[in-house]
Each structure stands twice: as structure tokens, then as C-alpha cells.
Design a protein around this motif. Structure first.
Motif, PDB file in Angstrom:
ATOM      1  N   VAL A 163      -6.743  -6.212 -13.291  1.00 27.34           N
ATOM      2  CA  VAL A 163      -5.273  -5.620 -13.211  1.00 27.34           C
ATOM      3  C   VAL A 163      -5.438  -4.057 -12.553  1.00 27.34           C
ATOM      4  CG1 VAL A 163      -3.543  -4.938 -14.541  1.00 27.34           C
ATOM      5  CG2 VAL A 163      -4.578  -6.842 -14.908  1.00 27.34           C
ATOM      6  N   ALA A 164      -6.464  -3.359 -13.016  1.00 28.00           N
ATOM      7  CA  ALA A 164      -6.306  -1.825 -12.630  1.00 28.00           C
ATOM      8  C   ALA A 164      -6.724  -1.881 -11.067  1.00 28.00           C
ATOM      9  CB  ALA A 164      -7.523  -1.108 -13.521  1.00 28.00           C
ATOM     10  N   ILE A 165      -7.587  -2.790 -10.887  1.00 25.82           N
ATOM     11  CA  ILE A 165      -8.121  -2.868  -9.363  1.00 25.82           C
ATOM     12  C   ILE A 165      -6.840  -3.149  -8.429  1.00 25.82           C
ATOM     13  CG2 ILE A 165      -9.739  -3.878  -7.736  1.00 25.82           C
ATOM     14  CD1 ILE A 165     -11.827  -4.133  -9.975  1.00 25.82           C
ATOM     15  N   GLU A 166      -6.170  -4.219  -9.099  1.00 24.57           N
ATOM     16  CA  GLU A 166      -5.129  -4.846  -8.006  1.00 24.57           C
ATOM     17  C   GLU A 166      -4.086  -3.916  -8.054  1.00 24.57           C
ATOM     18  OE1 GLU A 166      -4.101  -8.316 -10.396  1.00 24.57           O
ATOM     19  OE2 GLU A 166      -5.825  -9.542  -9.711  1.00 24.57           O
ATOM     20  N   ALA A 167      -4.006  -2.721  -9.055  1.00 21.66           N
ATOM     21  CA  ALA A 167      -2.863  -1.758  -8.754  1.00 21.66           C
ATOM     22  C   ALA A 167      -3.551  -0.930  -7.759  1.00 21.66           C
ATOM     23  CB  ALA A 167      -2.936  -1.399 -10.282  1.00 21.66           C
ATOM     24  N   GLU A 168      -4.729  -0.505  -7.940  1.00 23.84           N
ATOM     25  CA  GLU A 168      -5.354   0.450  -6.801  1.00 23.84           C
ATOM     26  C   GLU A 168      -5.096  -0.253  -5.591  1.00 23.84           C
ATOM     27  OE1 GLU A 168      -9.046   3.188  -8.038  1.00 23.84           O
ATOM     28  OE2 GLU A 168      -9.440   0.995  -8.358  1.00 23.84           O
ATOM     29  N   ALA A 169      -5.363  -1.454  -5.388  1.00 23.33           N
ATOM     30  CA  ALA A 169      -5.393  -2.115  -3.998  1.00 23.33           C
ATOM     31  C   ALA A 169      -3.841  -2.143  -3.567  1.00 23.33           C
ATOM     32  CB  ALA A 169      -5.895  -3.827  -4.097  1.00 23.33           C
ATOM     33  N   LYS A 170      -2.962  -2.194  -4.286  1.00 30.06           N
ATOM     34  CA  LYS A 170      -1.569  -2.139  -4.248  1.00 30.06           C
ATOM     35  C   LYS A 170      -1.271  -0.953  -3.644  1.00 30.06           C
ATOM     36  CE  LYS A 170       1.562  -5.272  -6.410  1.00 30.06           C
ATOM     37  NZ  LYS A 170       2.034  -5.763  -7.584  1.00 30.06           N
ATOM     38  N   ASP A 171      -1.831   0.218  -4.282  1.00 29.30           N
ATOM     39  CA  ASP A 171      -1.632   1.548  -3.653  1.00 29.30           C
ATOM     40  C   ASP A 171      -2.154   1.718  -2.272  1.00 29.30           C
ATOM     41  OD1 ASP A 171      -0.336   2.540  -6.010  1.00 29.30           O
ATOM     42  OD2 ASP A 171      -1.893   3.126  -6.785  1.00 29.30           O
ATOM     43  N   VAL A 172      -3.408   1.346  -2.266  1.00 31.58           N
ATOM     44  CA  VAL A 172      -4.095   1.684  -0.718  1.00 31.58           C
ATOM     45  C   VAL A 172      -3.236   0.924   0.344  1.00 31.58           C
ATOM     46  CG1 VAL A 172      -5.744  -0.041  -0.523  1.00 31.58           C
ATOM     47  CG2 VAL A 172      -6.174   2.008   0.051  1.00 31.58           C
ATOM     48  N   VAL A 173      -2.815  -0.299  -0.082  1.00 30.53           N
ATOM     49  CA  VAL A 173      -1.811  -1.203   0.947  1.00 30.53           C
ATOM     50  C   VAL A 173      -0.522  -0.076   1.315  1.00 30.53           C
ATOM     51  CG1 VAL A 173      -0.315  -3.071   1.157  1.00 30.53           C
ATOM     52  CG2 VAL A 173      -2.695  -3.314   0.417  1.00 30.53           C
ATOM     53  N   ALA A 174      -0.072   0.644   0.387  1.00 30.72           N
ATOM     54  CA  ALA A 174       0.903   1.243   0.564  1.00 30.72           C
ATOM     55  C   ALA A 174       0.725   2.364   1.430  1.00 30.72           C
ATOM     56  CB  ALA A 174       1.824   1.968  -0.935  1.00 30.72           C
ATOM     57  N   PHE A 175      -0.356   3.022   1.404  1.00 30.94           N
ATOM     58  CA  PHE A 175      -0.816   4.052   1.928  1.00 30.94           C
ATOM     59  C   PHE A 175      -1.101   3.784   3.692  1.00 30.94           C
ATOM     60  CE2 PHE A 175      -4.391   6.265   3.936  1.00 30.94           C
ATOM     61  CZ  PHE A 175      -3.858   7.325   4.219  1.00 30.94           C
ATOM     62  N   LEU A 176      -1.774   2.409   3.498  1.00 33.21           N
ATOM     63  CA  LEU A 176      -2.122   1.982   5.111  1.00 33.21           C
ATOM     64  C   LEU A 176      -0.968   1.504   5.799  1.00 33.21           C
ATOM     65  CD1 LEU A 176      -5.557   0.049   4.434  1.00 33.21           C
ATOM     66  CD2 LEU A 176      -5.013   2.443   5.535  1.00 33.21           C
ATOM     67  N   ASN A 177      -0.147   0.799   4.942  1.00 33.05           N
ATOM     68  CA  ASN A 177       1.555   0.518   5.689  1.00 33.05           C
ATOM     69  C   ASN A 177       1.985   1.751   6.099  1.00 33.05           C
ATOM     70  OD1 ASN A 177       3.188  -1.414   6.169  1.00 33.05           O
ATOM     71  ND2 ASN A 177       4.554  -0.613   4.566  1.00 33.05           N
ATOM     72  N   TRP A 178       1.887   3.130   5.594  1.00 29.01           N
ATOM     73  CA  TRP A 178       2.490   4.250   5.900  1.00 29.01           C
ATOM     74  C   TRP A 178       1.949   4.648   7.174  1.00 29.01           C
ATOM     75  CZ3 TRP A 178      -0.061   8.702   6.431  1.00 29.01           C
ATOM     76  CH2 TRP A 178       0.686  10.023   6.707  1.00 29.01           C
ATOM     77  N   ALA A 179       0.223   4.437   6.955  1.00 31.49           N
ATOM     78  CA  ALA A 179      -0.296   5.044   8.220  1.00 31.49           C
ATOM     79  C   ALA A 179      -0.361   4.254   9.405  1.00 31.49           C
ATOM     80  CB  ALA A 179      -1.973   4.802   7.794  1.00 31.49           C
ATOM     81  N   ALA A 180      -0.003   2.850   9.406  1.00 29.21           N
ATOM     82  CA  ALA A 180       0.208   2.125  10.498  1.00 29.21           C
ATOM     83  C   ALA A 180       1.641   2.641  11.252  1.00 29.21           C
ATOM     84  CB  ALA A 180       0.312   0.846  10.162  1.00 29.21           C
ATOM     85  N   ASP A 181       2.586   3.081  10.475  1.00 26.15           N
ATOM     86  CA  ASP A 181       3.685   3.308  10.976  1.00 26.15           C
ATOM     87  C   ASP A 181       4.692   4.554  10.307  1.00 26.15           C
ATOM     88  OD1 ASP A 181       6.133   3.265  12.505  1.00 26.15           O
ATOM     89  OD2 ASP A 181       6.505   0.934  12.283  1.00 26.15           O
ATOM     90  N   PRO A 182       4.026   5.659  10.569  1.00 24.56           N
ATOM     91  CA  PRO A 182       4.719   6.760  10.113  1.00 24.56           C
ATOM     92  C   PRO A 182       5.955   7.035   9.999  1.00 24.56           C
ATOM     93  CG  PRO A 182       2.653   7.567  11.111  1.00 24.56           C
ATOM     94  CD  PRO A 182       3.196   6.206  11.671  1.00 24.56           C
ATOM     95  N   HIS A 183       6.518   6.569  11.012  1.00 22.25           N
ATOM     96  CA  HIS A 183       7.970   6.828  11.301  1.00 22.25           C
ATOM     97  C   HIS A 183       8.875   5.971  10.802  1.00 22.25           C
ATOM     98  CE1 HIS A 183       7.409  10.648  13.289  1.00 22.25           C
ATOM     99  NE2 HIS A 183       6.300   9.822  13.914  1.00 22.25           N
ATOM    100  N   ALA A 184       8.350   4.719  10.214  1.00 29.83           N
ATOM    101  CA  ALA A 184       9.276   3.435   9.700  1.00 29.83           C
ATOM    102  C   ALA A 184      10.468   4.182   9.001  1.00 29.83           C
ATOM    103  CB  ALA A 184       8.285   2.473   8.962  1.00 29.83           C
ATOM    104  N   ASP A 185      10.169   4.805   8.007  1.00 29.14           N
ATOM    105  CA  ASP A 185      11.210   5.443   7.068  1.00 29.14           C
ATOM    106  C   ASP A 185      12.515   6.053   8.114  1.00 29.14           C
ATOM    107  OD1 ASP A 185      10.317   4.204   4.928  1.00 29.14           O
ATOM    108  OD2 ASP A 185       9.791   6.351   4.072  1.00 29.14           O
ATOM    109  N   GLU A 186      12.008   6.795   8.733  1.00 28.98           N
ATOM    110  CA  GLU A 186      12.835   7.533   9.868  1.00 28.98           C
ATOM    111  C   GLU A 186      13.656   6.561  10.426  1.00 28.98           C
ATOM    112  OE1 GLU A 186      10.746   9.957  12.448  1.00 28.98           O
ATOM    113  OE2 GLU A 186      12.668  11.012  13.269  1.00 28.98           O
ATOM    114  N   ARG A 187      12.898   5.520  10.869  1.00 29.49           N
ATOM    115  CA  ARG A 187      13.466   4.641  12.103  1.00 29.49           C
ATOM    116  C   ARG A 187      14.756   3.985  11.166  1.00 29.49           C
ATOM    117  NH1 ARG A 187       9.226   0.556  13.122  1.00 29.49           N
ATOM    118  NH2 ARG A 187      10.309  -0.356  11.414  1.00 29.49           N
TER     119      ARG A 187
END
Lengths: 224, 416
Positions: A163-187
Motif C-alpha cells: 500500500v505504501a509503495i502504491e502511494a509512492e508510485a502515485k506520487d511519482v506519477v503525479a510528478f512525471l505528469n507535471w514534468a511532461a507538460d509543466p504548462h498544463a495547469d496554465e493552459r
């Protein structure tokens, strides 16, 4: 009108059908709500920085972007050390060395969330698809024969640490999703204004059009 | 102000031109929304040129730097992401509009005399648009860019005797590489301006023969209304609705039209599992693959694009108004549209299993419609006239036949 309806039905059918192009994945991707809050992204950065970074670089992420995810200047300066503020995040292991150890060059992660179909779900599924083989080794259900060693030890974890690893994986996905498109929120936030403006404009133009066309005398030709 | 206008008008027909070709230009009052797509395509052409020029200020056509420079635009350049997504979405929008514009012409039979030159200049515009889009797709230098270009340029190898030389000549190298990227960039920058020139010709032809209209009948003079304000406001409303849809894709779904593989830098040593062209090429790509033989496939694909030019001759019916008064032609039109969508679906998938025969059947249907059209259209005309057409339509056909008869008489007399 009749034709309009028919064509739009056809187009909808086409749009619905076309993204369903065959995926060759060995297992279905896990369902996932991609987190987009600063805390998750920051935690995801820490996971990247303390695990993934040893092999994977983030070629297109520069230290100067990190304030965007809520890090203050002191934190960014501590992270970059003697590197320039516009330097990109390099892996600690050279490509050649990684190739020698693992038999493959670890891919750059900057665009990973966009470079796979359903990228975020793909990454999450990949990280949590490790399992222990009967001979004691590990493998990955999503990508059998994967060269990357199980990064979080998911294959040997018990239920609680899974469960802890799944939470970590979720966080790293959130980070990589931001990294792929840093302007997504602005857009997306800019898009609201543009679309609202265009809706109002379309409405006004429609009213003007109706008003202008009302001036027209009735047609002469009988077939109209 | 008036003085300045007068000064210019004595030297250049400014006011007269604006009056004749714009403000008072007579336009059929019954044009439906389907007649909006020409002007919309023009606007998208302008959007593409403007965004393209700004992209070119930051882009580097170099195999080592191209991919990174696109990411630089997406991340570092102020609003670079917006310009780039407008350009990439604009390409898809352009094709969507052009396909609808063509479908309208086919449905209402607008390609028929005297509008053949409009139709043919449009056909050349389509080819130039395809070439421009294809070359532009290489520029991000992603995996799909690279392998798409590799596959499409290799098709020229099907040419007899000098095929291989043509491929090398096109690429400037033995494979797609830095030389290819550079020349594609140069031509991708040039072609839009050639397109602008041809659009001018397209418009001159339009103003000669005037717009067709849904009834297919040349209207009484009074039913032609001045372009301004009626169609300026209608085109503006159409533009606004289009921009709304366009903005939705630009801001909320910009990656829908970009293959995930294109976010992986081009790698000449690793072929992607499944090479797909952009969606607007899929039906033609499906036809290419439907023919088992490469040379045959290339010919079939070329013909499938070019065959539209023959429409003024393939359609032998004299009944005006396209599909409006012609039930069989209407059925053929919808069959064609559905068939193109089927081909697009087949083109998007790997050629496996039942999709292979499906693609082949759809290809046969695609060409059959064109091949049998001369026969069907003539039979349909005879049948419909025997059944009785609306009197306006029948009168129009008779008048046209009479006119034709007179012309051939005059011709014969000239010979004597």
C-alpha cells in the motif's frame, strides 16, 4: 439539418472508434486518479530524486522550473549544489555504465507521461506490476523481461508495504505528469477565459446575424 | 479621408474593387452553413502561417537539436506551448475543414460546369496541403515523424528504373537524416506561400463563376444578395463557432492529434511496433496497404487522391443541385463517406486478421463508386426525368440542352 445530424453521428462514431487502436500491453492498465496538487508533485519529486535519478535523467526539466511546484529558493539551491540554475536534472549514473550493468540505456523520463498511451496509468501500472517468480527472481506483468530492477521492491513486499509503495508510485506519477507538460495547469486555466470569451462572442454574432438577415426582403425564386 | 481615397482611386481601383468583389459581390441568399468552410480554411491557413513563423524563430532544423528545440518551445519560450499546440491542432483543423469543404462540393455537385477550374485548383491545393503537412510532421523529429517520413519517401522507390535514385534525391541521403530534415523545413516554410498564391487563383475563379448554391439552380438576380453585410456576418459567426471548437482542442486536448511515440526522439535503429500516419492520411494509407503489391498500392493511393479531379466528367447527370434531387447519387455520397471512415479505421490499425479483407473490400468500394458513377448517373437521370422532376429543374435542363444544341449548330455552320 438531417444531413448535419447524420454527419455528426458519423464523426462521433469515428472519434469514439479511432483512439481504441490496439494496445499491445500484456495486462490492462490500472485505474488511477492522477494527483495534481503541489504536495503530491513535491513528494513525487522526492521519490524521483532519491530513487529514479540514479539511472534516469530528466533532460528537459531544469532546476529553474522547480519553484513552479512550490519549492522555495533555498530548497532549489540545495538541490542543484554547484550546478547552474538552468542546468537539467542529470542521472547520477552515466548512460554507458547503466548500459553495462542493466543491458539497456535507461530512458529519459521528462516526457514519459506523454510518450506512452495513457502515460500516467502506464507508469503506475509498470511500477506496481512486479512479481516474484517461483525461482526467486522477479519479473513484470506489464513488460515481461524488463531490464529495470524492481525499484520499490514491490515484488517481495507484504500487503502493508505494498500500500505504501502504491502511494509512492502515485506520487511519482503525479510528478512525471507535471514534468511532461509543466504548462498544463496554465493552459487549462487560460482555456476557460478563451472559451468563455468565444461563447459570448458567438452568441453576440448570432444575434447580430439574425438581426441583419431580418432586413432581407422575401425571396423571388419559388423553389427557395 | 475622402481626399485620400480619391487620390488612390485615380491611380488604383481600390473602391471599385472592394465594391465589386467584396461589399456588393452578389451571393446566393440560400447558401447553407456548408458554404462557410471555404472562408474558414482561409482563416486556418493564416493561423498556420502566423504560428508557423513564430515557431520557426525558435525551432532548429538539425537532427541533433530539433527534438530538444521543440521541447524548448514547449517549456521555455513565453506561450511557446500555446503557439505550438495551435499549430499542431491547426493542421488537423485544416484537413477537417478541407474534407468538409470537399464533401459539400461533392454532395451539391458544385464541381460541375462552369466550376471545373475551381474544383481542379482545389485539387492541387489539397495535394500541396498534404505535402506541407507531411513535411511539417517530420520537423518535431520524434519516432513517428522519422519513421513516417522513412515509409512515405520509400514509396517513391516504386517508380520504375529510377525509383531508388528518386528516393535518395528526395531524402538527400541514403536514409532520412539531417539533410532530409533541413530540406523539409525549407520546403515546409515555402509551400504555405505557394498555397496562398493558389488560393488567390481559386478565389479569382470563384468570383468569375460565382458561388454555387444548395438548389443547384442559378437564382433570379434578385435572389443574389450583397456579400456585405449578410455573408460577412454569417462568416464571422461561423468563424467564432469554429474557433470555439478549435480552442477546446488546443486548450483541453492538444495531444489527441499527437501520437505518443512522437514524444520519443527519432531513433534510426529502432522501428516503432506500429507506424501510423496522421489521421488525415489514414484512408489513403489503408488503400496503399490494401493492395498486396507495393507498386500497385502506390498507384492505387495516388489515384485515390487524384480521382476527384475527374468528377466533372464521371458525373454525367444533367440534373442540377447535386444530391438534392438525386436519391441514388445521395445514397452513393453517404456510402462514400461511410466507406472513407471505414478505410480510416482500417488505416489506424495494424493490418491483421479481418481488417485486411475489410480494407480490401472498402478499397474496391471506394474505386467502384467512381468507376460506376458515369453509368449510374446517366441511368438515374433518365429514370428521374421519366418519373417527373420539379418543373423548375426540368425547365433548366431543357434550357441547357437547347443552349448546347445552338452551340453545336453554330459550330457546324462555322465549319461549312
Amino acid at each position: 439539418m438531417n444531413i448535419l445530424v447524420k454527419i455528426s453521428l458519423l464523426l462521433t462514431a469515428f472519434l469514439v472508434l479511432s483512439p481504441a487502436s490496439a494496445s499491445t500491453a500484456a495486462m490492462p492498465l490500472a485505474k488511477l486518479d492522477i494527483a495534481n496538487d503541489k504536495e503530491s508533485i513535491q513528494r513525487g519529486f522526492e521519490v524521483y530524486y532519491n530513487n529514479c535519478r540514479f539511472c534516469h535523467q530528466l533532460k528537459y526539466i531544469k532546476y529553474q522550473y522547480l519553484p513552479d511546484i512550490g519549492f522555495d529558493k533555498a530548497k532549489v539551491d540545495a538541490l542543484r549544489g554547484s550546478q547552474l540554475i538552468n542546468a537539467s536534472l542529470q542521472s547520477t549514473m552515466s548512460e554507458a555504465a547503466a548500459n553495462e550493468v542493466f543491458g539497456a540505456i535507461p530512458p529519459d523520463l521528462s516526457l514519459m507521461a506523454k510518450a506512452r498511451k495513457q502515460g500516467p496509468r502506464y507508469i503506475y501500472t509498470l511500477l506496481t506490476a512486479y512479481y516474484e517468480k517461483s525461482d526467486g527472481g522477479y519479473d513484470n506483468k506489464l513488460m515481461p523481461g524488463i531490464k529495470m530492477p524492481d525499484p520499490f521492491g514491490y515484488s517481495v513486499a507484504n500487503e502493508n508495504s505494498k500500500v505504501a509503495i502504491e502511494a509512492e508510485a502515485k506520487d511519482v506519477v503525479a510528478f512525471l505528469n507535471w514534468a511532461a507538460d509543466p504548462h498544463a495547469d496554465e493552459r487549462k486555466s487560460l482555456g476557460i477565459y478563451v472559451i468563455t470569451y468565444l461563447i459570448i462572442l458567438s452568441f453576440l454574432l448570432y444575434v447580430i446575424m439574425k438581426r441583419v438577415w431580418r432586413r432581407l426582403p422575401p425571396p423571388v425564386s419559388e423553389q427557395l | 479621408m475622402k481626399k485620400i481615397t480619391q487620390w488612390i482611386d485615380r491611380r488604383f481601383p481600390m473602391t471599385a474593387f472592394v465594391k465589386k468583389e467584396l461589399s456588393e459581390y452578389p451571393t446566393p441568399r440560400n447558401l447553407s452553413a456548408w458554404w462557410n468552410f471555404g472562408s474558414l480554411s482561409g482563416v486556418v491557413l493564416v493561423i498556420q502561417i502566423i504560428t508557423g513563423i513564430f515557431l520557426a524563430m525558435h525551432y532548429k532544423p538539425d537532427a541533433m537539436q530539433a527534438f530538444a528545440s521543440v521541447e524548448h518551445i514547449m517549456r521555455d519560450v513565453n506561450y511557446g506551448w500555446l503557439i505550438r499546440f495551435m499549430h499542431s491542432t491547426g493542421a488537423s483543423a485544416f484537413f477537417a475543414l478541407i474534407f468538409i469543404h470537399m464533401a459539400r462540393t461533392l454532395y451539391y455537385g458544385s464541381y460541375r460546369a462552369p466550376r471545373e477550374l475551381m474544383w481542379w485548383s482545389g485539387q492541387v491545393l489539397l495535394l500541396m496541403l498534404m505535402a506541407t503537412a507531411f513535411m511539417g510532421y517530420l520537423l518535431p523529429w520524434g519516432q513517428m515523424s522519422y519513421w513516417g517520413a522513412q515509409v512515405i519517401t520509400s514509396l517513391f522507390g516504386a517508380a520504375p528504373f529510377i525509383g531508388e535514385e528518386i528516393v535518395i534525391w528526395l531524402r538527400g541521403d541514403f536514409t532520412v537524416g539531417d539533410a532530409t530534415l533541413n530540406r523539409f523545413f525549407a520546403l515546409h516554410y515555402l509551400f504555405p506561400f505557394l498555397i496562398v498564391g493558389l488560393v488567390m487563383i481559386h478565389l479569382v475563379a470563384l468570383h468569375m463563376v460565382r458561388s454555387s448554391n444548395p438548389s443547384g439552380i442559378n437564382l433570379a438576380d434578385k435572389d443574389n444578395i450583397p456579400f456585405h453585410p449578410y455573408f460577412t456576418v454569417k462568416d464571422l459567426f461561423g468563424l467564432s463557432v469554429f474557433l470555439l471548437i478549435y480552442a477546446f482542442f488546443v486548450f483541453y486536448s492538444p495531444n489527441l492529434f499527437i501520437e505518443p511515440d512522437n514524444y520519443i526522439p527519432a531513433n534510426p535503429l529502432q522501428t516503432p511496433a506500429h507506424i501510423v500516419p496522421e489521421w488525415y492520411f489514414l484512408p489513403f494509407y489503408a488503400i496503399l496497404r490494401a493492395v498486396p503489391d507495393l507498386v500497385g498500392g502506390v498507384i492505387a493511393m495516388g489515384v485515390s487522391v487524384m480521382i476527384f479531379a475527374a468528377m466533372p466528367y464521371l458525373d454525367r447527370s444533367k440534373i442540377p443541385g447535386g444530391a438534392r434531387y438525386r436519391p441514388i447519387y445521395r445514397v452513393l455520397f453517404y456510402l462514400f463517406v461511410v466507406n472513407v471512415l471505414v478505410l480510416g479505421y482500417v488505416g489506424a490499425k495494424p493490418p491483421e486478421g479481418w481488417l485486411v479483407p475489410l480494407g480490401q473490400v472498402a478499397t474496391v468500394i471506394y474505386f467502384s463508386i467512381f468507376v460506376f458513377l458515369p453509368y449510374i448517373s446517366k441511368k438515374e437521370e433518365i429514370w428521374l426525368r421519366a418519373k417527373g422532376l420539379p418543373s423548375v429543374v426540368e425547365e433548366l435542363i431543357c434550357a441547357e440542352e437547347e443552349e448546347k444544341g445552338k452551340r453545336s449548330q453554330r459550330k457546324n455552320r462555322g465549319k461549312e
